[in-house]
Design a protein around this motif. Structure first.
Motif, short mmCIF file in Angstrom:
data_model
loop_
_atom_site.label_atom_id
_atom_site.label_comp_id
_atom_site.label_asym_id
_atom_site.label_seq_id
_atom_site.Cartn_x
_atom_site.Cartn_y
_atom_site.Cartn_z
N ASN A 85 0.77 -1.24 0.00
CA ASN A 85 0.00 0.00 0.00
C ASN A 85 0.81 1.30 0.00
OD1 ASN A 85 -3.02 -0.87 0.45
ND2 ASN A 85 -1.79 -2.17 1.80
N ALA A 86 2.06 1.23 0.39
CA ALA A 86 2.88 2.44 0.43
C ALA A 86 4.33 2.08 0.11
CB ALA A 86 2.78 3.12 1.80
N LEU A 87 4.53 1.46 -1.04
CA LEU A 87 5.85 0.97 -1.44
C LEU A 87 6.87 2.10 -1.52
CD1 LEU A 87 7.68 -1.32 -2.38
CD2 LEU A 87 6.82 -0.96 -4.71
N GLY A 88 6.44 3.25 -2.01
CA GLY A 88 7.36 4.38 -2.11
C GLY A 88 7.90 4.81 -0.77
N TYR A 89 7.03 4.82 0.23
CA TYR A 89 7.46 5.22 1.58
C TYR A 89 8.40 4.17 2.17
CZ TYR A 89 7.21 6.68 6.46
OH TYR A 89 7.52 7.08 7.74
N ALA A 90 8.09 2.88 1.95
CA ALA A 90 8.95 1.81 2.45
C ALA A 90 10.35 1.93 1.84
CB ALA A 90 8.34 0.45 2.12
N ALA A 91 10.40 2.16 0.53
CA ALA A 91 11.68 2.30 -0.15
C ALA A 91 12.42 3.54 0.34
CB ALA A 91 11.47 2.38 -1.66
N TYR A 92 11.68 4.60 0.60
CA TYR A 92 12.27 5.84 1.12
C TYR A 92 12.94 5.58 2.46
CZ TYR A 92 12.31 10.20 3.74
OH TYR A 92 12.68 11.26 4.56
N LEU A 93 12.28 4.81 3.33
CA LEU A 93 12.85 4.50 4.64
C LEU A 93 14.13 3.70 4.51
CD1 LEU A 93 9.67 3.57 6.73
CD2 LEU A 93 10.99 5.69 6.84
N VAL A 94 14.14 2.74 3.59
CA VAL A 94 15.32 1.90 3.38
C VAL A 94 16.48 2.74 2.84
CG1 VAL A 94 16.27 0.01 2.01
CG2 VAL A 94 14.03 -0.24 3.12
N VAL A 95 16.19 3.64 1.92
CA VAL A 95 17.25 4.51 1.39
C VAL A 95 17.79 5.43 2.48
CG1 VAL A 95 17.73 6.40 -0.22
CG2 VAL A 95 16.40 4.43 -0.98
N SER A 96 16.90 5.92 3.33
CA SER A 96 17.34 6.81 4.41
C SER A 96 18.22 6.08 5.41
CB SER A 96 16.13 7.42 5.13
OG SER A 96 15.45 6.47 5.93
N LEU A 97 18.07 4.74 5.49
CA LEU A 97 18.87 3.93 6.40
C LEU A 97 20.34 3.96 6.01
CD1 LEU A 97 18.93 1.83 8.73
CD2 LEU A 97 18.49 0.07 7.02
N GLU A 98 20.62 4.22 4.76
CA GLU A 98 21.99 4.21 4.26
C GLU A 98 22.85 5.29 4.91
OE1 GLU A 98 21.48 4.57 0.06
OE2 GLU A 98 20.69 2.53 -0.17
N LYS A 99 22.20 6.33 5.44
CA LYS A 99 22.97 7.40 6.09
C LYS A 99 22.96 7.28 7.61
CE LYS A 99 19.02 10.56 6.01
NZ LYS A 99 18.78 10.46 7.45
N ASP A 100 22.24 6.29 8.13
CA ASP A 100 22.16 6.10 9.58
C ASP A 100 23.37 5.34 10.10
OD1 ASP A 100 19.73 7.33 9.49
OD2 ASP A 100 18.54 5.52 9.82
N LYS A 101 23.75 5.64 11.32
CA LYS A 101 24.82 4.89 11.98
C LYS A 101 24.22 3.67 12.66
CE LYS A 101 27.72 8.95 12.90
NZ LYS A 101 28.38 9.77 13.96
N PRO A 102 24.89 2.52 12.57
CA PRO A 102 24.39 1.32 13.23
C PRO A 102 24.22 1.54 14.73
CG PRO A 102 26.15 0.77 11.70
CD PRO A 102 26.13 2.26 11.81
N SER A 103 23.16 0.96 15.29
CA SER A 103 22.92 1.11 16.73
C SER A 103 22.02 -0.02 17.21
CB SER A 103 22.26 2.46 17.02
OG SER A 103 20.90 2.45 16.64
N GLU A 104 21.78 -0.05 18.50
CA GLU A 104 20.88 -1.03 19.09
C GLU A 104 19.51 -0.42 19.31
OE1 GLU A 104 21.52 -4.27 19.56
OE2 GLU A 104 23.39 -3.82 18.50
N ASP A 105 19.31 0.77 18.79
CA ASP A 105 18.04 1.48 18.94
C ASP A 105 16.91 0.69 18.27
OD1 ASP A 105 16.44 4.12 19.29
OD2 ASP A 105 16.25 3.67 17.15
N ALA A 106 15.75 0.64 18.91
CA ALA A 106 14.62 -0.16 18.40
C ALA A 106 14.19 0.30 17.02
CB ALA A 106 13.45 -0.08 19.38
N ARG A 107 14.22 1.62 16.78
CA ARG A 107 13.82 2.14 15.47
C ARG A 107 14.80 1.70 14.39
NH1 ARG A 107 11.17 7.38 14.92
NH2 ARG A 107 12.97 7.92 13.66
N TRP A 108 16.10 1.77 14.69
CA TRP A 108 17.11 1.39 13.70
C TRP A 108 16.99 -0.10 13.38
CZ3 TRP A 108 21.36 -1.88 13.25
CH2 TRP A 108 22.20 -1.62 12.15
#
Length: 208
Positions: A85-108
């Motif tokens: 239902n919201a493939l564009g948003y899902a892909a957007y989140l995955v792309v945004s993950l590329e700039k995130d630092k690895p962590s044990e945070d529940a959201r990450w």
């Protein structure tokens, strides 16, 4: 128990939200802020959901598909539903993950699970490539107010979701960001979807 991917008449993958997604988004505006569930709890809930649907918990597509998103505009929807239902948003989140630092945070960790699920499908990989091509560098949450006027809605949502996350760890700092953001919000016109999201986040202090 797999997502249904939509395509345009010309065969191009359709990333836009469905009517159902827009309805869910409207409902989400009325809900209060909730902290992300621990990864183990998300998996536990997913296992129960798979068994209830007579699925196979050893099948990664089945299990990850019943994981629920723990943040953002479609919080608490399953990964399977999100890709349908919201493939564009899902892909957007995955792309945004590329700039995130690895962590044990529940959201990450939740984003990582979504990334794994998305990449189980050729259409998911295709959506990520499409989003990566149109991706504009996201402005950090602590930005100069004047710079915000050139920010698109997805980037603005990224800022707000970062504010959500910061509220979990440092309410005072998050509140300060909310005040700054409110200054911008009251001066500029923003997409109605984001307006409601902004108002919702500005009320975070009531729930943390």
């Amino acid at each position: 128990m797999e997502p249904v991917f939509r395509r345009k008449r010309n065969g191009a993958l359709l990333l836009a939200d469905t009517d159902e997604a827009r309805a869910v988004l409207s409902e989400q505006r009325q809900k209060h802020y909730e902290k992300a569930l621990p990864a183990a709890k998300v998996r536990e809930i997913a296992v129960k959901a798979v068994l209830k649907k007579n699925g196979d918990i050893d099948n990664r597509k089945h299990l990850l598909g019943q994981f629920t998103l723990q943040f953002g505009r479609f919080r608490n929807t399953t990964f399977q539903w999100l890709l349908s239902n919201a493939l564009g948003y899902a892909a957007y989140l995955v792309v945004s993950l590329e700039k995130d630092k690895p962590s044990e945070d529940a959201r990450w960790l939740n984003k990582m699970a979504l990334q794994k699920y998305l990449k189980l499908f050729p259409e998911g990989e295709e959506a990520v490539v499409m989003k990566r091509k149109e991706r504009i560098t996201t402005i950090p949450a602590k930005v100069v107010r004047d710079e915000l006027s050139d920010t698109d809605d997805h980037e603005l949502l990224d800022i707000v979701e970062k504010m959500e996350h910061d509220a979990e760890g440092d309410t005072a700092e998050a509140n300060e960001m909310c005040v700054s953001f409110k200054f911008f919000y009251t001066k500029h016109f923003i997409n109605p979807i984001f307006k409601n999201k902004a108002v919702h986040i500005l009320d975070i202090s009531k729930f943390v």
